[in-house]
Design a protein around this motif. Structure first.
Motif, PDB file in Angstrom:
ATOM      1  N   THR A   1       5.769  -5.703  -9.971  1.00  0.00           N
ATOM      2  CA  THR A   1       4.839  -4.624  -9.654  1.00  0.00           C
ATOM      3  C   THR A   1       4.307  -3.988 -10.934  1.00  0.00           C
ATOM      4  O   THR A   1       3.132  -3.663 -11.043  1.00  0.00           O
ATOM      5  N   PHE A   2       5.230  -3.841 -11.911  1.00  0.00           N
ATOM      6  CA  PHE A   2       4.824  -3.282 -13.197  1.00  0.00           C
ATOM      7  C   PHE A   2       3.656  -4.069 -13.772  1.00  0.00           C
ATOM      8  O   PHE A   2       2.637  -3.517 -14.181  1.00  0.00           O
ATOM      9  N   GLY A   3       3.827  -5.409 -13.780  1.00  0.00           N
ATOM     10  CA  GLY A   3       2.796  -6.282 -14.341  1.00  0.00           C
ATOM     11  C   GLY A   3       1.489  -6.111 -13.602  1.00  0.00           C
ATOM     12  O   GLY A   3       0.416  -6.064 -14.201  1.00  0.00           O
ATOM     13  N   PHE A   4       1.594  -5.989 -12.269  1.00  0.00           N
ATOM     14  CA  PHE A   4       0.383  -5.797 -11.487  1.00  0.00           C
ATOM     15  C   PHE A   4      -0.290  -4.486 -11.886  1.00  0.00           C
ATOM     16  O   PHE A   4      -1.505  -4.413 -12.055  1.00  0.00           O
ATOM     17  N   GLU A   5       0.529  -3.468 -12.076  1.00  0.00           N
ATOM     18  CA  GLU A   5      -0.029  -2.167 -12.472  1.00  0.00           C
ATOM     19  C   GLU A   5      -0.681  -2.256 -13.848  1.00  0.00           C
ATOM     20  O   GLU A   5      -1.745  -1.694 -14.078  1.00  0.00           O
TER      21      GLU A   5
ATOM     22  N   GLU B   1     -10.166   3.240 -13.337  1.00  0.00           N
ATOM     23  CA  GLU B   1     -10.499   4.221 -12.295  1.00  0.00           C
ATOM     24  C   GLU B   1      -9.854   3.828 -10.971  1.00  0.00           C
ATOM     25  O   GLU B   1      -9.177   4.625 -10.325  1.00  0.00           O
ATOM     26  N   ALA B   2     -10.071   2.575 -10.601  1.00  0.00           N
ATOM     27  CA  ALA B   2      -9.530   2.087  -9.336  1.00  0.00           C
ATOM     28  C   ALA B   2      -8.015   2.209  -9.324  1.00  0.00           C
ATOM     29  O   ALA B   2      -7.413   2.584  -8.310  1.00  0.00           O
ATOM     30  N   ALA B   3      -7.405   1.889 -10.468  1.00  0.00           N
ATOM     31  CA  ALA B   3      -5.959   1.955 -10.550  1.00  0.00           C
ATOM     32  C   ALA B   3      -5.486   3.381 -10.315  1.00  0.00           C
ATOM     33  O   ALA B   3      -4.494   3.625  -9.621  1.00  0.00           O
ATOM     34  N   ARG B   4      -6.228   4.327 -10.890  1.00  0.00           N
ATOM     35  CA  ARG B   4      -5.844   5.727 -10.707  1.00  0.00           C
ATOM     36  C   ARG B   4      -5.967   6.134  -9.237  1.00  0.00           C
ATOM     37  O   ARG B   4      -5.089   6.788  -8.692  1.00  0.00           O
ATOM     38  N   TYR B   5      -7.068   5.694  -8.604  1.00  0.00           N
ATOM     39  CA  TYR B   5      -7.247   6.031  -7.191  1.00  0.00           C
ATOM     40  C   TYR B   5      -6.140   5.433  -6.348  1.00  0.00           C
ATOM     41  O   TYR B   5      -5.751   5.974  -5.333  1.00  0.00           O
ATOM     42  N   ALA B   6      -5.644   4.271  -6.799  1.00  0.00           N
ATOM     43  CA  ALA B   6      -4.590   3.608  -6.039  1.00  0.00           C
ATOM     44  C   ALA B   6      -3.230   4.264  -6.281  1.00  0.00           C
ATOM     45  O   ALA B   6      -2.211   3.786  -5.792  1.00  0.00           O
TER      46      ALA B   6
END
Lengths: 377, 343
Positions: A237-241, A250-255
């Motif tokens: 999951t870390f790697g995905f993040e 931006e998208a990552a923050r929204y997620a």
């Protein structure tokens, strides 16, 4: 000014960490880049009045010196190991959208810490001392890089600037540490550390064949790291993040991903890898530290990560290529009397062509499928 | 021998012919040299040592090869790549190669080694160290500088704080002090404290920028003559002297006669403290060829010509006849031991 660097590094990052694995970009472009660089290298030699026979001999020497004997392969692997290690950290940074220029400094600090642990603690058994020294290198490198990560996350200070500054500081810091009475070798006035104890040295692997073979067990540290980074990036999951915040912050923050924390973690990880590369040099190759022990590996690692397209396996291949160029370049100089600077030129040319895939596609149109995504860039 | 064969087999497997490689060796004797990071064309330290091999190539018909060290991590790698029998003698150039040379020499007791600027104690049977009493010539340079300086301040800086560098600075300071004592002058030396062993060091042997910046600092503090002891770094100082004009700043060269090796800036050199590594390297090669080679130390002195003060060339007129006579007396005194260069 700041915006400019921002957009520039974003563009570079896009190139360094492509969104999807593209066979042509991953394999065909680098192969052609190497070929073009070798041809242009020959042209450069011609321009400096080297005759054709010598050029032929020097390229033969390049091959023989990099893979042509046990010693050559040992030297290639020895040179590749720290490059791959430092470059793995770089690659994770690229994937997460961070352009870490600080591997050189992190490598110096990590290597220095490993040496200090390595010459202290006499009488400790190898299976405790060596891991301890390696960990010290990784931790010190990680913390040093963490400064830049924290500055980015907490204050928005761009990591390109802060890591360059941290590099400059690390040079002086190492000069200073090497002159401390507890670190400096007795009887010497120049900056040189005490020798690493046998129990903290990375054991050499091929001494039973020939005592001059320098390949050491840092190789295994490197291979484990390649696997670890692959697993981290693509299976956790870390790697995905990491990848998500690199691809679209931006998208990552929204997620709901905590971008600040990710930045710090990624920088610490990158620094730890560079620190391991430094420990690898001081514990495996040199057995001591001097001001120049980083030898530009931290900068070459940027090129290796770019060449390897920030993929752990690509990084491994690119690192081996650079290691081969270094070992073979030495042989070029011995056999053909060609300057070692030429190898630097060839390396630079490879990077130029890798960084300019469109140029390579233009030169070798038959090497690629007709339909390119050229319009996008 | 077995190892060699193994290498050959693998080389053949790899395809493209050791054949081409083996056509290179024509002469019976091969001398190989590993330089320090300054590079083979540094106009001073490494170049002078390499000239010894070139001279041997000319007069003795040997084959010479070199490997440049790009970084300190290259020393061992470079020496290792010259092992395996293709070199009759391996000459490593520089104090910093001391550890790597020792390790290689002990692992390969049949390979002859010689190292410039390092003497092992106890001696290693297959290593001949070449060291130089450069303080003798530097003493003369210090006396000269004190006599020529108009500001009453001269300066020096080094590459790295190691004995073969600081020996220049020691001799230089003692020479200035000797002038002060003899002539009642009060010339000061910046950049090196003989007692505390601290001074100005660039911590590298390759940055011309540093050479310029350090000379600028010394000039700003009033020095009109600067002695850079850092191989090619000094070329940066020469560039500054060229821009400022020689009436404001003069440079004293080291290792080679820089008037001859740096023709573009030759007018800025007051003199050079020559360290005839070319002569000792040639001696070592001759000894190795004739079978008289043995481990130990070879010392170059003012008396045997191993170190010297170069001619003043264009600056001839700036040095008074009286000063020249005094220098001759000092040379005599150092050679016969009546003058101690140790201060």
């Amino acid at each position: 000014m700041n915006e400019q660097t921002e957009s520039l590094s974003e563009k570079l990052l896009q190139r360094a960490a492509p969104g999807r694995v593209d066979f042509e970009d991953m394999v065909v472009v680098p192969v052609f880049a190497v070929i073009v660089a070798l041809i242009l290298g020959a042209v450069a030699m011609l321009a400096t009045n080297v005759d054709l026979a010598t050029i032929g001999r020097s390229y033969v020497a390049l091959v023989v010196g990099s893979v042509g004997s046990v010693n050559a392969i040992s030297e290639t692997l020895t040179a590749a190991t720290p490059l791959v290690l430092a470059s793995l950290g770089m690659a994770v940074g690229f994937r997460a959208g961070l352009f870490n220029i600080g591997a050189e400094g992190q490598l110096l600090i990590g290597g220095m810490a490993a040496v200090i642990v390595g010459f202290s603690f006499a009488g400790m058994p190898t299976y405790v001392h060596l891991p301890l020294a390696l960990i010290a290198g990784a931790v010190a490198g990680g913390l040093y890089a963490g400064i830049a990560g924290w500055l980015r996350a907490a204050t928005g200070a761009h990591e390109v600037i802060s890591t360059i500054m941290l590099n400059l500081m690390s040079y002086r810091l190492v000069d200073y540490i090497l002159r401390l009475p507890v670190v400096q070798r007795e009887g010497r006035a120049d900056p040189i550390s005490r020798s690493v104890l046998d129990s903290a040295e990375l054991p050499r692997l091929l001494e039973w064949i020939d005592p001059n073979l320098r390949l050491h067990s840092g190789l295994f540290v490197m291979l484990v790291a390649v696997f670890l980074v692959y697993w981290l990036l693509f299976k956790t999951t870390f790697g995905f993040e990491f990848r998500a915040s690199g691809a679209n912050p931006e998208a990552a923050r929204y997620a709901g991903m905590r971008s600040g924390l990710i930045i710090v973690i990624v920088m610490v990880f990158a620094g730890a890898m560079a620190g391991l590369a430094g420990a690898n040099q001081t514990l495996g190759v040199l057995g001591r530290a001097t001001p120049g022990f980083s030898a530009g590996i931290g900068f070459d690692a940027i090129a290796v990560a770019l060449l390897g397209r920030s993929h752990p396996v690509g990084v491994l291949m690119a690192g081996l290529l650079f290691g081969a160029l270094e070992a073979g370049g030495r042989q070029m100089q011995v056999d053909a009397g060609v300057s070692i600077d030429l190898i630097a030129i060839i390396q630079a040319l490879i990077i130029v062509f890798i960084a300019a895939p469109l140029l390579v596609r233009k030169i070798f149109p038959w090497g690629f499928q007709k339909e390119t995504r050229a319009g996008k860039e | 021998m077995l190892e060699l064969q193994k290498n050959k087999v693998l080389a053949l497997i790899s395809g493209v012919g050791i054949l081409l490689g083996s056509t290179v060796a024509a002469a019976d004797f091969t001398a190989c040299q590993v330089t320090d990071t300054g590079g083979i064309d540094d106009n001073s330290f490494n170049q002078t040592a390499w000239k010894g091999v070139l001279d041997a190539q000319e007069t003795l018909g040997i084959d010479g090869r070199f490997l440049e060290s790009q970084a300190e991590t290259d020393y061992e790698a470079n020496i290792v790549s010259l092992l395996g029998g293709q070199c009759d003698v391996i000459i490593t150039v520089g104090f910093l190669l001391g550890d790597a040379t020792q390790a290689a020499a002990e692992a390969n007791p049949d390979q002859k080694f010689s190292i410039v600027d390092y003497a092992y104690d106890p001696a290693i049977p297959n290593v001949l160290g070449q060291v130089y009493a450069t303080d003798e010539a530097a003493f003369m340079a210090g006396y000269l500088a004190a006599g020529v300086s108009e500001t009453g301040i001269v300066g020096t800086f080094g590459g790295i704080n190691i004995p073969p560098v600081t020996i220049f600075m020691d001799g230089f300071v003692h020479g200035v002090n000797y002038h002060n004592a003899e002539k009642g002058t009060n010339v000061a030396v910046l950049g090196w404290d003989v007692d505390s062993r601290e001074g100005l060091f660039t911590n590298n042997f390759d940055s011309l920028d540093d050479g310029r910046a350090y000379a600028q600092n010394l000039y700003d503090e009033g020095a009109d003559i600067v002695l850079p002891v850092a191989g090619p770094v000094g070329l940066g100082s020469a560039a500054l002297a060229d821009e400022l004009g020689v009436d404001k700043l003069k440079i004293i060269g080291v290792d080679a006669d820089l008037y001859l090796t740096d023709p573009a800036k030759q007018h800025v050199y007051l003199t050079s403290i020559t360290k005839r590594m070319d002569a000792t390297v040639l001696d070592v090669i001759e000894a190795a060829m004739s079978g008289t080679f043995e481990g130990g130390v070879l010392v170059g002195t003012l008396a045997n010509g191993g170190v010297d003060l170069a001619p003043f060339h264009d600056m001839e007129a700036m040095v008074s006849d009286e000063l020249k006579k005094e220098l001759d007396v000092i040379r005599q005194g150092i050679s016969d031991g009546s003058i101690s260069v140790g201060g």
